[in-house]
Write a protein that holds these residues in place. Structure first.
Motif, short mmCIF file in Angstrom:
data_model
loop_
_atom_site.label_atom_id
_atom_site.label_comp_id
_atom_site.label_asym_id
_atom_site.label_seq_id
_atom_site.Cartn_x
_atom_site.Cartn_y
_atom_site.Cartn_z
N GLY A 214 0.79 -1.22 0.00
CA GLY A 214 0.00 0.00 0.00
C GLY A 214 0.83 1.27 0.00
O GLY A 214 0.28 2.36 -0.17
N THR A 215 2.15 1.14 0.20
CA THR A 215 3.03 2.30 0.18
C THR A 215 3.94 2.24 -1.05
O THR A 215 3.99 1.22 -1.74
N HIS A 216 4.68 3.32 -1.28
CA HIS A 216 5.53 3.41 -2.47
C HIS A 216 6.92 3.91 -2.12
O HIS A 216 7.11 4.60 -1.11
N VAL A 217 7.87 3.56 -2.98
CA VAL A 217 9.23 4.12 -2.92
C VAL A 217 9.33 5.19 -3.98
O VAL A 217 9.02 4.94 -5.16
N PHE A 218 9.75 6.38 -3.58
CA PHE A 218 9.87 7.51 -4.50
C PHE A 218 11.35 7.75 -4.82
O PHE A 218 12.21 7.66 -3.95
N SER A 219 11.60 8.07 -6.08
CA SER A 219 12.99 8.26 -6.53
C SER A 219 13.10 9.49 -7.41
O SER A 219 12.17 9.83 -8.15
N ALA A 220 14.29 10.11 -7.37
CA ALA A 220 14.55 11.28 -8.21
C ALA A 220 15.25 10.92 -9.50
O ALA A 220 15.21 11.70 -10.46
N THR A 221 15.91 9.75 -9.53
CA THR A 221 16.65 9.34 -10.73
C THR A 221 16.18 7.98 -11.20
O THR A 221 15.65 7.18 -10.41
N LEU A 222 16.40 7.70 -12.47
CA LEU A 222 16.02 6.41 -13.05
C LEU A 222 16.82 5.28 -12.41
O LEU A 222 16.29 4.18 -12.20
N LYS A 223 18.09 5.56 -12.08
CA LYS A 223 18.93 4.54 -11.45
C LYS A 223 18.34 4.12 -10.10
O LYS A 223 18.24 2.92 -9.79
#
Length: 336
Positions: free
Chosen positions: A313-322
């Motif tokens: 139900g939760t997510h991991v957020f990222s700033a880069t594609l890597k």
């Protein structure tokens, strides 16, 4: 002469006494009649038809085994004339009712109240299925569009324009009376969200805000994530990146969606496949909540461009594609 008058008065005293004792007995009995409990163990519907008298209604209740001594209603009405003024309608008899509480509701026109919940994150099609099952609500063939037309909207696109909420209604009400309230609430909330939007928002109209809010509603059920999801979409739009969000693809698939999205589905060009189209889909994909509207208007001040589900139900957020690929490997492909 005085003797005759005295004897007459003396002879009348017992008669007056008997009369007033009778009046007292009858009044006491009628009060007790009103206090008798309705003989039911669970709630029961009562339809009061036009033209029926309170006396006839009492007789019907006795025929159904709900009260006794209905003949007393004739005298009770003489004692309390206001009881005769019952109103037509659909009522609910409760196990806790006495004859007095029931007939008070009938006199005041306090009809049974029903509820209809239009759930956030659902589409118009899903809402129509729920409406069809609603009790005692008059449903038409094209109620959503009829409300749009009545409010000067001839687009024929009702998706997302109605506010999700629990509404109350009476038996025989038209669904359009409920939908008008829902429409008005969405217009008010959308106006407030748009007027309070962030200056850096990459959207050009309240309708575009409605579209993004509907996608946010489908992407996360976690209140603390809404502004981050909003930030991802806003950052992508500002950079000219495609939204690449699965809920829009699913909406575009319609009845073809059976629980999974294939690579073929992602390659198919539809108006709602945000892996293939630039910018926003043409319409909202569901009914956004007020929280999603305001999240869409005020993205978090973060540089995230990606997010992936943790499957809880939760997510991991990222700033880069890597960083994003690393999270995908860990939570979707189960590789570290």
């Amino acid at each position: 002469m005085k003797t005759i008058t005295t004897r007459l008065i003396a002879s009348l005293i017992p008669l007056f006494a008997i009369f007033w004792i009778g009046v007292y007995w009858l009044t006491t009995d009628l009060i007790a009649f009103q206090k008798q409990p309705i003989l039911i163990t669970e709630s029961q519907a009562l339809q009061v038809e036009s033209g029926i008298s309170v006396i006839k209604l009492a007789q019907q209740l006795e025929e159904q085994g709900l009260i006794v001594d209905s003949w007393k209603m004739k005298y009770l009405v003489k004692l309390e004339p206001k009881l005769a003024s019952i109103k037509v309608g659909y009522y609910q008899i409760m196990p806790s009712d006495t004859l007095a509480t029931l007939f008070k509701r009938l006199r005041l026109g306090q009809e049974a109240v029903f509820t209809l919940t239009l759930i956030e994150g659902k589409s118009i099609k899903e809402w129509q299925q729920a409406l069809a099952k609603s009790k005692h609500l008059v449903v038409g063939e094209d109620d959503f569009n009829q409300i749009l037309i009545a409010n000067g909207d001839t687009s024929g696109l009702p998706e997302g324009k109605f506010y999700p909420e629990t509404f109350h209604y009476h038996a025989g009400d038209s669904v359009q009376t409920v939908l008008q309230r829902s429409f008005d609430m969405m217009q008010m909330s959308l106006k407030q969200a748009w007027e309070g939007r962030d200056a850096d928002l990459a959207l050009n109209s309240p309708y575009e805000l409605l579209i993004i809010a509907s996608i946010i509603e489908k992407e996360t059920g976690k209140p603390e994530e809404r502004n981050w999801v909003s930030a991802v979409f806003n950052n992508r739009l500002k950079k000219g990146m495609r939204l690449q969000t699965d809920p829009t693809v699913i909406y575009g698939m319609g009845d073809r969606y059976k629980g999974n999205i294939t690579r073929k589905d992602l390659r198919e060009t539809t108006a709602f496949n945000t892996y293939k189209i630039d910018g926003l889909p043409p319409t909202p994909i569901a009914a956004p909540s007020r929280a999603s509207l305001f999240a869409a208007a005020n993205p978090a001040k973060v540089d995230y461009l990606y997010f992936v589900s943790r499957n809880d139900g939760t997510h991991v957020f990222s700033a880069t594609l890597k960083e994003h690929n690393r999270a995908v490997n860990e939570f979707q492909r189960k590789r570290k």
